[in-house]
Design an enzyme around this catalytic site. Structure first.
Site, PDB file in Angstrom:
ATOM      1  N   SER A  11      -3.211   0.209  14.762  1.00 22.87           N
ATOM      2  CA  SER A  11      -3.811   1.518  15.049  1.00 22.87           C
ATOM      3  C   SER A  11      -4.159   1.574  16.532  1.00 22.87           C
ATOM      4  O   SER A  11      -4.460   0.535  17.145  1.00 22.87           O
ATOM      5  CB  SER A  11      -5.085   1.694  14.231  1.00 22.87           C
ATOM      6  OG  SER A  11      -5.827   2.793  14.718  1.00 22.87           O
ATOM      7  N   TYR A  14     -12.781  -2.313  11.533  1.00 22.24           N
ATOM      8  CA  TYR A  14     -11.416  -1.758  11.503  1.00 22.24           C
ATOM      9  C   TYR A  14     -10.677  -2.086  12.813  1.00 22.24           C
ATOM     10  O   TYR A  14      -9.532  -2.548  12.796  1.00 22.24           O
ATOM     11  CB  TYR A  14     -11.510  -0.249  11.291  1.00 22.24           C
ATOM     12  CG  TYR A  14     -10.203   0.465  11.117  1.00 22.24           C
ATOM     13  CD1 TYR A  14      -9.562   0.468   9.873  1.00 22.24           C
ATOM     14  CD2 TYR A  14      -9.595   1.148  12.172  1.00 22.24           C
ATOM     15  CE1 TYR A  14      -8.351   1.144   9.704  1.00 22.24           C
ATOM     16  CE2 TYR A  14      -8.399   1.817  12.008  1.00 22.24           C
ATOM     17  CZ  TYR A  14      -7.784   1.821  10.780  1.00 22.24           C
ATOM     18  OH  TYR A  14      -6.586   2.473  10.607  1.00 22.24           O
ATOM     19  N   ASN A  72       1.461  -2.380   5.444  1.00 21.94           N
ATOM     20  CA  ASN A  72       0.851  -1.046   5.631  1.00 21.94           C
ATOM     21  C   ASN A  72      -0.528  -0.913   4.980  1.00 21.94           C
ATOM     22  O   ASN A  72      -1.342  -0.126   5.446  1.00 21.94           O
ATOM     23  CB  ASN A  72       1.803   0.011   5.056  1.00 21.94           C
ATOM     24  CG  ASN A  72       1.127   1.351   4.877  1.00 21.94           C
ATOM     25  OD1 ASN A  72       0.964   2.121   5.822  1.00 21.94           O
ATOM     26  ND2 ASN A  72       0.668   1.648   3.659  1.00 21.94           N
ATOM     27  N   ARG A 100       0.778   5.702  -2.053  1.00 25.11           N
ATOM     28  CA  ARG A 100       0.444   7.020  -1.495  1.00 25.11           C
ATOM     29  C   ARG A 100       0.338   6.938   0.034  1.00 25.11           C
ATOM     30  O   ARG A 100       0.536   5.864   0.602  1.00 25.11           O
ATOM     31  CB  ARG A 100      -0.876   7.522  -2.106  1.00 25.11           C
ATOM     32  CG  ARG A 100      -2.076   6.644  -1.766  1.00 25.11           C
ATOM     33  CD  ARG A 100      -3.287   7.096  -2.566  1.00 25.11           C
ATOM     34  NE  ARG A 100      -4.452   6.285  -2.247  1.00 25.11           N
ATOM     35  CZ  ARG A 100      -5.329   6.577  -1.291  1.00 25.11           C
ATOM     36  NH1 ARG A 100      -5.160   7.641  -0.535  1.00 25.11           N
ATOM     37  NH2 ARG A 100      -6.361   5.804  -1.076  1.00 25.11           N
ATOM     38  N   LYS A 119      -7.291  -4.361  13.342  1.00 29.18           N
ATOM     39  CA  LYS A 119      -6.057  -3.793  13.893  1.00 29.18           C
ATOM     40  C   LYS A 119      -5.654  -4.502  15.195  1.00 29.18           C
ATOM     41  O   LYS A 119      -4.467  -4.627  15.502  1.00 29.18           O
ATOM     42  CB  LYS A 119      -6.224  -2.279  14.106  1.00 29.18           C
ATOM     43  CG  LYS A 119      -6.430  -1.502  12.799  1.00 29.18           C
ATOM     44  CD  LYS A 119      -5.253  -1.666  11.842  1.00 29.18           C
ATOM     45  CE  LYS A 119      -5.355  -0.807  10.610  1.00 29.18           C
ATOM     46  NZ  LYS A 119      -4.208  -0.986   9.686  1.00 29.18           N
ATOM     47  N   GLY A 153       0.822  -1.224   0.000  1.00 26.88           N
ATOM     48  CA  GLY A 153       0.000   0.000   0.000  1.00 26.88           C
ATOM     49  C   GLY A 153       0.846   1.259   0.000  1.00 26.88           C
ATOM     50  O   GLY A 153       0.505   2.232   0.673  1.00 26.88           O
ATOM     51  N   ASP A 184      -2.581  -7.112  -5.292  1.00 22.77           N
ATOM     52  CA  ASP A 184      -3.686  -6.985  -4.342  1.00 22.77           C
ATOM     53  C   ASP A 184      -3.330  -7.879  -3.160  1.00 22.77           C
ATOM     54  O   ASP A 184      -3.242  -9.110  -3.292  1.00 22.77           O
ATOM     55  CB  ASP A 184      -4.987  -7.464  -5.024  1.00 22.77           C
ATOM     56  CG  ASP A 184      -6.178  -7.433  -4.075  1.00 22.77           C
ATOM     57  OD1 ASP A 184      -5.972  -7.334  -2.852  1.00 22.77           O
ATOM     58  OD2 ASP A 184      -7.312  -7.532  -4.573  1.00 22.77           O
ATOM     59  N   VAL A 185      -3.133  -7.274  -1.993  1.00 21.92           N
ATOM     60  CA  VAL A 185      -2.628  -8.045  -0.846  1.00 21.92           C
ATOM     61  C   VAL A 185      -3.657  -9.014  -0.259  1.00 21.92           C
ATOM     62  O   VAL A 185      -3.324  -9.784   0.639  1.00 21.92           O
ATOM     63  CB  VAL A 185      -2.056  -7.139   0.261  1.00 21.92           C
ATOM     64  CG1 VAL A 185      -0.739  -6.525  -0.162  1.00 21.92           C
ATOM     65  CG2 VAL A 185      -3.055  -6.067   0.678  1.00 21.92           C
TER      66      VAL A 185
HETATM   67  P1  NAP Z   1      -4.332   5.450   2.459  1.00 22.13           P
HETATM   68  O1  NAP Z   1      -3.845   6.830   2.130  1.00 22.13           O
HETATM   69  O2  NAP Z   1      -5.738   5.088   2.122  1.00 22.13           O
HETATM   70  O3  NAP Z   1      -3.321   4.412   1.799  1.00 22.13           O
HETATM   71  C1  NAP Z   1      -3.551   3.016   1.848  1.00 22.13           C
HETATM   72  C2  NAP Z   1      -2.934   2.395   0.624  1.00 22.13           C
HETATM   73  O4  NAP Z   1      -3.259   0.980   0.650  1.00 22.13           O
HETATM   74  C3  NAP Z   1      -3.505   2.975  -0.685  1.00 22.13           C
HETATM   75  O5  NAP Z   1      -2.459   3.232  -1.590  1.00 22.13           O
HETATM   76  C4  NAP Z   1      -4.410   1.851  -1.162  1.00 22.13           C
HETATM   77  O6  NAP Z   1      -4.545   1.780  -2.576  1.00 22.13           O
HETATM   78  C5  NAP Z   1      -3.682   0.615  -0.653  1.00 22.13           C
HETATM   79  N1  NAP Z   1      -4.556  -0.555  -0.679  1.00 22.13           N
HETATM   80  C6  NAP Z   1      -5.869  -0.622  -0.370  1.00 22.13           C
HETATM   81  N2  NAP Z   1      -6.339  -1.865  -0.588  1.00 22.13           N
HETATM   82  C7  NAP Z   1      -5.289  -2.607  -1.052  1.00 22.13           C
HETATM   83  C8  NAP Z   1      -5.139  -3.958  -1.478  1.00 22.13           C
HETATM   84  N3  NAP Z   1      -6.161  -4.818  -1.462  1.00 22.13           N
HETATM   85  N4  NAP Z   1      -3.932  -4.359  -1.909  1.00 22.13           N
HETATM   86  C9  NAP Z   1      -2.875  -3.499  -1.928  1.00 22.13           C
HETATM   87  N5  NAP Z   1      -2.956  -2.207  -1.551  1.00 22.13           N
HETATM   88  C10 NAP Z   1      -4.160  -1.766  -1.110  1.00 22.13           C
HETATM   89  O7  NAP Z   1      -4.170   5.150   4.036  1.00 22.13           O
HETATM   90  P2  NAP Z   1      -3.150   5.785   5.109  1.00 22.13           P
HETATM   91  O8  NAP Z   1      -3.866   6.813   5.884  1.00 22.13           O
HETATM   92  O9  NAP Z   1      -1.860   6.107   4.458  1.00 22.13           O
HETATM   93  O10 NAP Z   1      -2.975   4.503   6.084  1.00 22.13           O
HETATM   94  C11 NAP Z   1      -1.923   3.557   5.933  1.00 22.13           C
HETATM   95  C12 NAP Z   1      -2.026   2.550   7.070  1.00 22.13           C
HETATM   96  O11 NAP Z   1      -1.964   3.229   8.331  1.00 22.13           O
HETATM   97  C13 NAP Z   1      -3.336   1.777   7.078  1.00 22.13           C
HETATM   98  O12 NAP Z   1      -3.100   0.453   7.482  1.00 22.13           O
HETATM   99  C14 NAP Z   1      -4.159   2.506   8.120  1.00 22.13           C
HETATM  100  O13 NAP Z   1      -5.149   1.688   8.680  1.00 22.13           O
HETATM  101  C15 NAP Z   1      -3.076   2.875   9.116  1.00 22.13           C
HETATM  102  N6  NAP Z   1      -3.415   3.999  10.007  1.00 22.13           N
HETATM  103  C16 NAP Z   1      -3.689   5.229   9.501  1.00 22.13           C
HETATM  104  C17 NAP Z   1      -4.003   6.259  10.381  1.00 22.13           C
HETATM  105  C18 NAP Z   1      -4.294   7.670   9.886  1.00 22.13           C
HETATM  106  O14 NAP Z   1      -4.588   8.545  10.718  1.00 22.13           O
HETATM  107  N7  NAP Z   1      -4.214   7.930   8.584  1.00 22.13           N
HETATM  108  C19 NAP Z   1      -4.044   6.027  11.751  1.00 22.13           C
HETATM  109  C20 NAP Z   1      -3.765   4.751  12.230  1.00 22.13           C
HETATM  110  C21 NAP Z   1      -3.439   3.734  11.342  1.00 22.13           C
HETATM  111  P3  NAP Z   1      -5.837   2.473  -3.299  1.00 22.13           P
HETATM  112  O15 NAP Z   1      -5.853   3.889  -2.845  1.00 22.13           O
HETATM  113  O16 NAP Z   1      -5.562   2.301  -4.738  1.00 22.13           O
HETATM  114  O17 NAP Z   1      -7.023   1.699  -2.795  1.00 22.13           O
END
Ligand code: NAP
Length: 245
Positions: free
Chosen positions: A139, A152, A87, A15, A156, A12, A60-61
């Site tokens: 998380s 979710y 991630n 981005r 996690k 992932g 696709d993971v």
């Molecule tokens: P994000 O911007 O939505 O990025 C997630 C990435 O994972 C995207 O590039 C997405 O691709 C990809 N993805 C989704 N489904 C997938 C699949 N089946 N196979 C491969 N890749 C896939 O999320 P983020 O905010 O950076 O979060 C990253 C991680 O941190 C996640 O695990 C999230 O739960 C965790 N987290 C985030 C926060 C926060 O505040 N942002 C807080 C705690 C934990 P597409 O966009 O093409 O679907």
């Protein structure tokens, strides 16, 4: 933290936080595999422009065959896998009484089944090398819960149980397995919140500000390094004190 000579896969990472992790590990000298369901090439190109090796892999993971293909491609290209960062993640929020089975399955598959598939797929190579680092992004919600996020939070929390178990299974092979539990991180999601919601959120954070993807990336870089060799089975909060003071 010097990761020269190490090969890292970050799921992932096209981005968001994943991309920041990819850039940070590249800065530390690692060869970085940018893995995402689509659009992995631009981030890999950015890393190559920084002067580091990088490979984009579409996977696709949630698919065992995509994950196997990714691991085959990386071992064929570089002959080793040192670091896996789990991630990739999604959210499909809804109060439990209205939550569909489809949204439950989607979140559990992308957030938790993926961690099983990717970790299982890289372990053989890491065991052979007698060195490896697995870092999974959990998380704070997996520890304290959050209304509207039963799927979710369960995924996690599952990552935490998985991490502690695999740390015990592979510790004798020089492989560490840890999780990071970010709190509120600046992201597309937090940017969409209103001023009132944001100030409520900030009041709950002892340090008084939101984290950045870079804060998470720095922690991944540390846990991936030789300096962190005696740390395994841990969940490290990157949350400004929100979860655990
Ligand atoms: P994000 O911007 O939505 O990025 C997630 C990435 O994972 C995207 O590039 C997405 O691709 C990809 N993805 C989704 N489904 C997938 C699949 N089946 N196979 C491969 N890749 C896939 O999320 P983020 O905010 O950076 O979060 C990253 C991680 O941190 C996640 O695990 C999230 O739960 C965790 N987290 C985030 C926060 C926060 O505040 N942002 C807080 C705690 C934990 P597409 O966009 O093409 O679907």
């Amino acid at each position: 933290m010097d990761l020269s000579g190490k090969v890292a896969i970050i799921t992932g990472s096209a981005r968001g936080i994943g991309k920041e992790i990819a850039l940070r590990l590249a800065e530390a000298g690692a060869t970085v595999v940018v893995s995402d369901v689509a659009d992995a090439e631009p981030a890999a190109e950015e890393i190559r422009k920084m002067g580091h090796q990088s490979l984009a892999v579409a996977a696709d993971v949630t698919s065992a065959s995509d994950v196997a293909g990714m691991v085959e491609k990386v071992t064929a290209e570089y002959g080793r896998i040192d670091i896996l960062v789990n991630n990739a993640g999604i959210a499909r929020d809804q109060l439990l009484m209205r939550m569909s089975e489809e949204d439950w399955d989607a979140v559990l598959n992308v957030n938790l089944k993926s961690v099983f598939l990717c970790t299982r797929a890289v372990l053989r190579q890491m065991v052979k090398q007698r060195w490896g680092r697995i870092v999974s992004i959990s998380s704070i919600v997996g520890i304290v819960g959050n209304p509207g996020q039963a799927n979710y939070a369960s995924s996690k929390a599952g990552i935490i149980g998985f991490t502690k178990t695999i740390a015990r299974e592979v510790g004798s092979r020089g492989i560490t397995v840890n999780a990071i539990a970010p709190g509120f991180i600046v992201s597309k999601m937090t940017e969409q919140l209103g001023e009132e919601q944001k100030s409520e959120m900030l009041k709950r954070i002892p340090l008084g500000f939101l984290g950045t993807p870079r804060d998470v990336a720095e922690t991944v870089a540390f846990l991936s390094s030789e300096e962190a060799r005696y740390i395994t089975g841990q969940v490290l909060g990157v949350d400004g004190g929100l979860g655990g003071l």
